[in-house]
Design an enzyme around this catalytic site. Sequence first.
Site, PDB file in Angstrom:
ATOM      1  N   CYS A  88      -0.455   7.212  -8.406  1.00  0.00           N
ATOM      2  CA  CYS A  88       0.253   8.469  -8.642  1.00  0.00           C
ATOM      3  C   CYS A  88       0.657   8.582 -10.114  1.00  0.00           C
ATOM      4  O   CYS A  88      -0.188   8.797 -10.964  1.00  0.00           O
ATOM      5  CB  CYS A  88       1.444   8.577  -7.686  1.00  0.00           C
ATOM      6  SG  CYS A  88       2.128  10.249  -7.543  1.00  0.00           S
ATOM      7  N   HIS A 197      -0.785   7.104  -2.153  1.00  0.00           N
ATOM      8  CA  HIS A 197       0.015   5.876  -2.211  1.00  0.00           C
ATOM      9  C   HIS A 197      -0.405   4.863  -1.143  1.00  0.00           C
ATOM     10  O   HIS A 197       0.067   4.921  -0.006  1.00  0.00           O
ATOM     11  CB  HIS A 197       1.491   6.215  -2.010  1.00  0.00           C
ATOM     12  CG  HIS A 197       2.106   6.960  -3.142  1.00  0.00           C
ATOM     13  ND1 HIS A 197       2.895   6.355  -4.092  1.00  0.00           N
ATOM     14  CD2 HIS A 197       2.056   8.272  -3.485  1.00  0.00           C
ATOM     15  CE1 HIS A 197       3.315   7.244  -4.977  1.00  0.00           C
ATOM     16  NE2 HIS A 197       2.799   8.417  -4.629  1.00  0.00           N
ATOM     17  N   GLU A 199       0.538   1.789  -1.111  1.00  0.00           N
ATOM     18  CA  GLU A 199       1.675   0.885  -0.881  1.00  0.00           C
ATOM     19  C   GLU A 199       2.613   1.392   0.201  1.00  0.00           C
ATOM     20  O   GLU A 199       3.447   0.627   0.706  1.00  0.00           O
ATOM     21  CB  GLU A 199       2.452   0.645  -2.187  1.00  0.00           C
ATOM     22  CG  GLU A 199       3.415   1.735  -2.607  1.00  0.00           C
ATOM     23  CD  GLU A 199       2.767   2.937  -3.269  1.00  0.00           C
ATOM     24  OE1 GLU A 199       3.490   3.736  -3.890  1.00  0.00           O
ATOM     25  OE2 GLU A 199       1.520   3.095  -3.161  1.00  0.00           O
TER      26      GLU A 199
END
Length: 235
Positions: A88, A197, A199
């Site tokens: 991002c 994302h 994660e």
Amino acid sequence: MTARVGVVTFPGSLDDRDAARAVRIAGAEPVALWHDDADLKGVDAVVLPGGFSYGDYLRCGAIARFAPIMTELVPAAASGNLPVLGICNGFQILCESHLLPGALTRNRSLHFINRDQVLRIEAAGTAWTNRYTPGQEILVVLKSGEGNYVADPATLDELEATGRIVARYAGAAPNGSQRDIAGVANEHGNVVGLMPHPEHAVEALTGPSTDGLGFFTSLLAHLAEGSPLAGAPTG
């Protein structure tokens, strides 16, 4: 030895702890790196996390590219020796640092997007995607206001021809990204920028899936093999 993965915190970073958690779940040791410190502390790889570095003043990532930590990171990454994942805002920083081509601009809708998002992995030969297979679809999280990837036609054609488009949005890109691009790699395959994302998709309890964990386990596989990546995205 346990791989050491640096996670950089800039003023305005939001997802540095999430990135560190993903690194730890994958089996590596996260190492906190501060934007104002030019020392990478001998880490094996680096994650530039999401957020709003320096308040996104001027342009997203435009100030972060001049942070002291980048003075050591940029040449190490450009040489092909240091794996770097920009997520991002981290992707925006990589583009502003000219480690990756193109730019991230305002979403076509001009609205912030926050949704679960299906991606299609296109390049499985990078340091961050070798645990996936080409064409594999994964479910991760997309949350950004400036995730619209743009580049000139010649650059887009080159990315296509050299297999450096790492991931695309399944279906039409929700942010208007050209050619539905969600992530790209450099020519060595050690630097990857991804707008969604991964994660946030490493634990079933907290994410829409565990599909994002593959980015981090791919890194560990790459470090364990110790093989060069030159030309890897084309495979």
